[in-house]
Design a protein around this motif. Structure first.
Motif, short mmCIF file in Angstrom:
data_model
loop_
_atom_site.label_atom_id
_atom_site.label_comp_id
_atom_site.label_asym_id
_atom_site.label_seq_id
_atom_site.Cartn_x
_atom_site.Cartn_y
_atom_site.Cartn_z
N TYR A 90 53.05 22.34 53.00
CA TYR A 90 52.05 23.01 53.36
C TYR A 90 52.56 24.15 54.25
N LYS A 93 53.35 26.90 51.89
CA LYS A 93 51.99 27.70 51.35
C LYS A 93 51.34 28.49 52.41
N GLN A 94 51.30 28.00 53.74
CA GLN A 94 50.79 28.80 54.74
C GLN A 94 51.51 30.28 54.75
#
Length: 103
Positions: A90, A93-94
């Motif tokens: 995550y 992705k950020q």
């Protein structure tokens, strides 16, 4: 509720993992307790949004595991590794989203 070893036993098991910092130990223990409580109170219906949150998904898999009454050290390690991997993915992705926004 799921068959979960007591919080004290879980914390003792978590503390015995040398690579796990104290802050991570607290997060894992709290997430597991919260997931267990939500499931027991009916707050985790089927494929709800809550079951997709990083940590809750892995905790639910850990709590629903077969042979939950056993030691569960391997299952706990798989839970922690899955939690850490999902968090890293995550974060990656950020970073990509932020880079795309800056262009």
């Amino acid at each position: 509720m799921f068959v979960v070893s007591s919080s004290v036993a879980m914390n003792a098991c978590l503390i015995s993992i040398p690579r796990l910092p104290q802050g991570a130990t607290n997060v894992v223990a709290r997430t597991t307790r919260e997931t267990d409580h939500l499931h027991a109170s009916g707050g985790l219906p089927g494929e709800s949004q809550v079951t997709r949150i990083i940590g809750h998904r892995q905790a639910l898999e850990y709590l629903k595991r077969k042979n939950a009454k056993g030691n569960g050290h391997d299952a706990l390690m798989a839970f922690i590794d899955g939690f850490a991997a999902a968090t890293r993915q995550y974060a990656t992705k950020q970073m990509q989203w932020f880079q795309d926004d800056c262009r």
